[in-house]
Design a protein around this motif. Sequence first.
Motif, PDB file in Angstrom:
ATOM      1  N   UNK A  37      11.955  -1.509 -16.266  1.00 42.06           N
ATOM      2  CA  UNK A  37      13.216  -1.210 -15.601  1.00 42.06           C
ATOM      3  C   UNK A  37      13.202  -1.557 -14.128  1.00 42.06           C
ATOM      4  N   UNK A  38      14.386  -1.352 -13.520  1.00 42.91           N
ATOM      5  CA  UNK A  38      14.573  -1.679 -12.100  1.00 42.91           C
ATOM      6  C   UNK A  38      15.367  -0.547 -11.466  1.00 42.91           C
ATOM      7  N   UNK A  39      15.053  -0.273 -10.208  1.00 42.57           N
ATOM      8  CA  UNK A  39      15.803   0.728  -9.458  1.00 42.57           C
ATOM      9  C   UNK A  39      15.854   0.320  -7.990  1.00 42.57           C
ATOM     10  N   UNK A  40      16.776   0.928  -7.269  1.00 45.07           N
ATOM     11  CA  UNK A  40      16.914   0.675  -5.834  1.00 45.07           C
ATOM     12  C   UNK A  40      16.440   1.910  -5.093  1.00 45.07           C
ATOM     13  N   UNK A  41      15.789   1.670  -3.975  1.00 40.45           N
ATOM     14  CA  UNK A  41      15.331   2.733  -3.087  1.00 40.45           C
ATOM     15  C   UNK A  41      15.660   2.278  -1.670  1.00 40.45           C
ATOM     16  N   UNK A  42      16.864   2.610  -1.215  1.00 40.28           N
ATOM     17  CA  UNK A  42      17.414   2.125   0.045  1.00 40.28           C
ATOM     18  C   UNK A  42      17.439   0.594   0.024  1.00 40.28           C
ATOM     19  N   UNK A  43      16.743  -0.087   0.937  1.00 37.52           N
ATOM     20  CA  UNK A  43      16.766  -1.551   0.992  1.00 37.52           C
ATOM     21  C   UNK A  43      15.691  -2.178   0.115  1.00 37.52           C
ATOM     22  N   UNK A  44      14.996  -1.370  -0.659  1.00 38.56           N
ATOM     23  CA  UNK A  44      13.890  -1.845  -1.499  1.00 38.56           C
ATOM     24  C   UNK A  44      14.328  -1.879  -2.958  1.00 38.56           C
TER      25      UNK A  44
ATOM     26  N   UNK B  67      10.872  -6.025  -0.722  1.00 41.33           N
ATOM     27  CA  UNK B  67      11.736  -5.903   0.460  1.00 41.33           C
ATOM     28  C   UNK B  67      12.942  -6.825   0.277  1.00 41.33           C
ATOM     29  N   UNK B  68      12.689  -8.064  -0.073  1.00 40.38           N
ATOM     30  CA  UNK B  68      13.733  -9.018  -0.441  1.00 40.38           C
ATOM     31  C   UNK B  68      13.475  -9.353  -1.897  1.00 40.38           C
ATOM     32  N   UNK B  69      14.415  -9.021  -2.750  1.00 36.89           N
ATOM     33  CA  UNK B  69      14.219  -9.085  -4.202  1.00 36.89           C
ATOM     34  C   UNK B  69      13.573 -10.395  -4.644  1.00 36.89           C
ATOM     35  N   UNK B  70      12.425 -10.263  -5.250  1.00 38.76           N
ATOM     36  CA  UNK B  70      11.619 -11.365  -5.804  1.00 38.76           C
ATOM     37  C   UNK B  70      11.101 -12.341  -4.749  1.00 38.76           C
ATOM     38  N   UNK B  71      11.152 -11.955  -3.464  1.00 34.93           N
ATOM     39  CA  UNK B  71      10.651 -12.848  -2.420  1.00 34.93           C
ATOM     40  C   UNK B  71       9.484 -12.256  -1.656  1.00 34.93           C
ATOM     41  N   UNK B  72       9.643 -11.011  -1.223  1.00 37.76           N
ATOM     42  CA  UNK B  72       8.588 -10.399  -0.406  1.00 37.76           C
ATOM     43  C   UNK B  72       8.181  -9.059  -1.014  1.00 37.76           C
ATOM     44  N   UNK B  73       6.926  -8.969  -1.446  1.00 38.05           N
ATOM     45  CA  UNK B  73       6.421  -7.729  -2.024  1.00 38.05           C
ATOM     46  C   UNK B  73       5.964  -6.818  -0.890  1.00 38.05           C
TER      47      UNK B  73
END
Length: 84
Positions: free
Chosen positions: A26-33, A50-56
């Motif tokens: 699954x996927x969830x949002x946590x503020x900007x994460x 931090x940026x979806x699928x770009x920066x872990x």
Amino acid sequence: MTLFDFQLLAEEQQIGILYEQGVYIGKRKEEAITVLLYQVEGFYVEVFYRFYRRHIEKLRSSAAVSILEPYLEQIDVDQLVGQC
């Protein structure tokens, strides 16, 4: 592979295992994460982007099922009941 073995690996190796062997839960949002949850063998791994699928931002792994709690509302149990 055990949770301990996984945690000993470098982050790049952990990510490779998630993408090759992990089962997306699954996927969830946590503020900007954005947080994705995977299962690998007998444990779970959350990937915080931090940026979806770009920066872990970080990885969090655990064998405890409590890590599933924020994702439980996303699971459609109606499909599971019909398979029993």
